[in-house]
Design a protein around this motif. Sequence first.
Motif: not given
Length: 314
Positions: A142, A144-146, A148-150, A152-153, A189
């Motif tokens: 996870g 890359d997903v984490l 992208l979420c980070y 995204g902030t 970020a």
Amino acid sequence: MTNMAEDLKAGAPVDGAAPAPDPDGRRRPPGARNGRRPSRERKKRTTNAIIYAALAVLVVALLVPFIWMVSSSLKENNQVLTVPIQWIPSEFVWSNYTDIWTRIPMMGYLQNSLYLAVIITCLQVLTGSLAAYGFSKVRFPGRDVLFLCYIGTIAVPWQAYMVPQYIMMQNLGLTNSFNALILLQAFGAFGVFLMRQYYMTIPDELCEAARIDGLSEYGIWARVILPLSKPALASLALLTFVNTWNDYMGPFIYLTSNRLWTVQLGLRSFVGQFDAEYAMIMTGSVISVIPILAIFLLGQRYFIQGIATSGMKG
């Protein structure tokens, strides 16, 4: 054979042979005969001239506000907003640069701004480089997903979570102190994104070789990655320093005591109920720009290199 002999007599070049020298003994390329430059070279010179002219116009446009600020700092208050603009003051008021230190505690404001900028910059460089190393060189489920979420902030506006943040700091008893600003701005970020993009340009084979030699992940980060990341570190440090130094809303919300004010809040002291001392505001603005200008000049080479290479891969 007869045709070749006639060509040699006429001075025509033979295929594969170098062009014949001019009467002065120097060889010239075929396109440069008869005093004419090759069309490609002329187009290149014309294009470069246009680019340089456009860049010169942009530089002048960017310098106009700074020139106006310096000019206004040497005027009386009633001369700052005159129309048309008087770029060269009729009388230079040099006393503005001495009076400002007695009108407000300017030195204290500069020290507060410097303290916050240095502490927050060091923390963001530390946390950003560590997190970027994990997102770029450490493999885990996870990742890359984490990431992208980070990242995204960044798209969430600060006004959306400004009130919840203040309530949290108030419940922790950190309002009216530097600790609130340091805690909230110690992580960013954008810094993680910038450092990760640069780390992706570093070959993974270096980390694998270091692991084989017995280095831990922290050792690889400190002894292999960081020495190779000076341009990116300098870029992140400069951007963070400038952003913290120019921050107005953060200190305005969390710092209520005058002794804790930064230079941005201190300059607001010259805005009265019915009028504003624009000359003093411009004088303080010029003084506040000097530290940023000095730091940028010192780290300009690393800053440009870091920005240019951060988006090469990722």
